[in-house]
Write a protein that holds these residues in place. Sequence first.
Motif, PDB file in Angstrom:
ATOM      1  N   ARG A 169       0.800  -1.228   0.000  1.00  0.00           N
ATOM      2  CA  ARG A 169       0.000   0.000   0.000  1.00  0.00           C
ATOM      3  C   ARG A 169       0.839   1.288   0.000  1.00  0.00           C
ATOM      4  NH1 ARG A 169      -2.927  -1.117   4.050  1.00  0.00           N
ATOM      5  NH2 ARG A 169      -4.851  -1.856   3.094  1.00  0.00           N
ATOM      6  N   PRO A 170       1.927   1.394   0.771  1.00  0.00           N
ATOM      7  CA  PRO A 170       2.691   2.652   0.761  1.00  0.00           C
ATOM      8  C   PRO A 170       3.247   3.030  -0.605  1.00  0.00           C
ATOM      9  CG  PRO A 170       3.316   1.304   2.652  1.00  0.00           C
ATOM     10  CD  PRO A 170       2.461   0.436   1.780  1.00  0.00           C
ATOM     11  N   LEU A 171       3.408   2.046  -1.482  1.00  0.00           N
ATOM     12  CA  LEU A 171       4.001   2.323  -2.790  1.00  0.00           C
ATOM     13  C   LEU A 171       2.994   2.884  -3.792  1.00  0.00           C
ATOM     14  CD1 LEU A 171       6.298  -0.816  -3.039  1.00  0.00           C
ATOM     15  CD2 LEU A 171       6.984   1.544  -2.599  1.00  0.00           C
ATOM     16  N   LEU A 172       1.732   2.957  -3.406  1.00  0.00           N
ATOM     17  CA  LEU A 172       0.726   3.553  -4.294  1.00  0.00           C
ATOM     18  C   LEU A 172       1.009   5.022  -4.559  1.00  0.00           C
ATOM     19  CD1 LEU A 172      -2.554   2.002  -2.843  1.00  0.00           C
ATOM     20  CD2 LEU A 172      -1.482   1.457  -5.035  1.00  0.00           C
ATOM     21  N   THR A 173       1.765   5.656  -3.683  1.00  0.00           N
ATOM     22  CA  THR A 173       2.082   7.083  -3.859  1.00  0.00           C
ATOM     23  C   THR A 173       3.594   7.296  -3.987  1.00  0.00           C
ATOM     24  OG1 THR A 173       2.004   7.355  -1.445  1.00  0.00           O
ATOM     25  CG2 THR A 173       0.007   7.906  -2.676  1.00  0.00           C
ATOM     26  N   GLU A 176       8.192   7.220  -8.157  1.00  0.00           N
ATOM     27  CA  GLU A 176       8.451   6.641  -9.471  1.00  0.00           C
ATOM     28  C   GLU A 176       7.157   6.120 -10.093  1.00  0.00           C
ATOM     29  OE1 GLU A 176      11.106   6.545 -11.311  1.00  0.00           O
ATOM     30  OE2 GLU A 176      12.411   7.546  -9.850  1.00  0.00           O
ATOM     31  N   PRO A 177       6.795   6.607 -11.297  1.00  0.00           N
ATOM     32  CA  PRO A 177       5.539   6.174 -11.928  1.00  0.00           C
ATOM     33  C   PRO A 177       5.446   4.656 -12.137  1.00  0.00           C
ATOM     34  CG  PRO A 177       6.430   8.095 -13.055  1.00  0.00           C
ATOM     35  CD  PRO A 177       7.475   7.645 -12.093  1.00  0.00           C
ATOM     36  N   ALA A 178       6.547   4.027 -12.542  1.00  0.00           N
ATOM     37  CA  ALA A 178       6.497   2.575 -12.784  1.00  0.00           C
ATOM     38  C   ALA A 178       6.199   1.820 -11.494  1.00  0.00           C
ATOM     39  CB  ALA A 178       7.810   2.094 -13.389  1.00  0.00           C
ATOM     40  N   THR A 179       6.768   2.287 -10.382  1.00  0.00           N
ATOM     41  CA  THR A 179       6.499   1.647  -9.091  1.00  0.00           C
ATOM     42  C   THR A 179       5.033   1.829  -8.707  1.00  0.00           C
ATOM     43  OG1 THR A 179       8.771   1.865  -8.284  1.00  0.00           O
ATOM     44  CG2 THR A 179       7.044   1.698  -6.626  1.00  0.00           C
ATOM     45  N   ARG A 180       4.501   3.041  -8.901  1.00  0.00           N
ATOM     46  CA  ARG A 180       3.087   3.265  -8.589  1.00  0.00           C
ATOM     47  C   ARG A 180       2.187   2.341  -9.406  1.00  0.00           C
ATOM     48  NH1 ARG A 180       4.486   8.864  -9.010  1.00  0.00           N
ATOM     49  NH2 ARG A 180       3.391   9.006 -11.004  1.00  0.00           N
ATOM     50  N   GLN A 181       2.514   2.225 -10.685  1.00  0.00           N
ATOM     51  CA  GLN A 181       1.679   1.394 -11.561  1.00  0.00           C
ATOM     52  C   GLN A 181       1.680  -0.065 -11.113  1.00  0.00           C
ATOM     53  OE1 GLN A 181       2.348   1.864 -15.785  1.00  0.00           O
ATOM     54  NE2 GLN A 181       1.636  -0.207 -16.227  1.00  0.00           N
ATOM     55  N   ARG A 182       2.864  -0.605 -10.846  1.00  0.00           N
ATOM     56  CA  ARG A 182       2.931  -2.005 -10.412  1.00  0.00           C
ATOM     57  C   ARG A 182       2.318  -2.179  -9.029  1.00  0.00           C
ATOM     58  NH1 ARG A 182       2.803  -3.539 -15.281  1.00  0.00           N
ATOM     59  NH2 ARG A 182       4.782  -3.728 -16.385  1.00  0.00           N
ATOM     60  N   ALA A 183       2.404  -1.148  -8.190  1.00  0.00           N
ATOM     61  CA  ALA A 183       1.759  -1.225  -6.869  1.00  0.00           C
ATOM     62  C   ALA A 183       0.247  -1.278  -7.011  1.00  0.00           C
ATOM     63  CB  ALA A 183       2.182  -0.033  -6.009  1.00  0.00           C
ATOM     64  N   VAL A 184      -0.308  -0.475  -7.914  1.00  0.00           N
ATOM     65  CA  VAL A 184      -1.754  -0.507  -8.164  1.00  0.00           C
ATOM     66  C   VAL A 184      -2.173  -1.912  -8.577  1.00  0.00           C
ATOM     67  CG1 VAL A 184      -3.536   0.241  -9.791  1.00  0.00           C
ATOM     68  CG2 VAL A 184      -2.055   1.929  -8.705  1.00  0.00           C
ATOM     69  N   GLU A 185      -1.410  -2.510  -9.466  1.00  0.00           N
ATOM     70  CA  GLU A 185      -1.759  -3.851  -9.961  1.00  0.00           C
ATOM     71  C   GLU A 185      -1.636  -4.904  -8.865  1.00  0.00           C
ATOM     72  OE1 GLU A 185      -0.253  -2.785 -14.493  1.00  0.00           O
ATOM     73  OE2 GLU A 185       1.070  -3.863 -13.110  1.00  0.00           O
TER      74      GLU A 185
END
Length: 391
Positions: A169-173, A176-185
């Motif tokens: 959950r902390p990586l949703l914000t 790095e955009p790529a990290t956010r995207q993979r965190a969402v998934e």
Amino acid sequence: MLTAPDILRDTDWDRTFHAYGSAADAPEKLAALLQDGPDALSKGMDYFHSAILHQGSVCPATPPAALFVAALLDDLVQGRWEPKGADDAEERRLALLNTLRDVAEAATVDEPDAELAELARLSEAERREVLDAVLADDEVWEEPALEALMWQVLIDLRAAAPTLLDAVRPLLTHTEPATRQRAVEAVSAIACLGRLEVDLSGAVGLVESRDEKAAIVLALGEQGHDVSEYLVHDDPAIRACAALAPSRKDDPAATRALVAALADPQEADRWFTVSPARFRGRVRFTLVHALADRSVPADAERLLPVFRTMAALATPLTAEADCAPLLRLAFPREEDGGAWTGTPSDVQRAYLAALVGNDDLWTGTVANFSVTLWWLGLPMGREGLRALVEG
């Protein structure tokens, strides 16, 4: 949350197993993920995806291994462990996020908790007996008790979902955009596994690209949210992602969005820089599979233009993904389950003509697609198909 070294040390790996037998080797193999350098990461991930998550299947060693990956991610996020370089840290975050998503997707089932508990019911003596047999490499792979043990794996992973979610959950914000995207998934997959509610508003507020937007729309759809507003979005990629939501399966607007996207499948393949995880391989493969999945044989004539477009692109390597989904609609199996027999209709001849007319499709061995042709009751070679077309 326990740290990653704690989990490696405290788990009784000798009393669990993976795809190749005893998981006694897990502490040494997984410890590679605690070391610096891309080679160490590659070794640890190769082991995880070959033994712990073998061909997308979970095993009794998967729950503690998944908790280890979540703890390692948490250690990374909280600064308890830092790789030497920023690039290494980013690569590790993405690898760990992708692994947790893969585990969650592999373990997600529709059965309610009570039904899972019944399927996994074993006495302690039965549990010890089947575990001893597996660890001794006896032939027990068809035993009902082993099947119950595997159902228990799904229970354990469903129970672990809140812990896995806390790590991601902390990586949703993240910055790095790529990290956010993979965190969402990953968050979406874990939420589906544990039947949990998640708030994606933080990630929504930081969207910078079509890639991220698509991942969020796909995640909202997976979690059962109403994504109908995105079916009229200006971006065809976002419309298609909304159309993939399970709740839109019977929505004509969603079907139209898929058909429209497949009017130019090569353009769809170029939509993303970092393709959302929902798209395995080329984007068009997922779109045509979804379109076929929500259609019936009576739709074959209406979908003939889509098939012609897909067949024109197909190669020996892509024919199964490009052509098989809609071809199965055009040549449905008999009511008794047997392969199609008889004289092809005009529509069916048109489908076959599209295949026969693509020279590139027949330049090599179309192994997987040949099996589909056989399964449908059709000739497995070009000349046999041509004979049916010419009648």
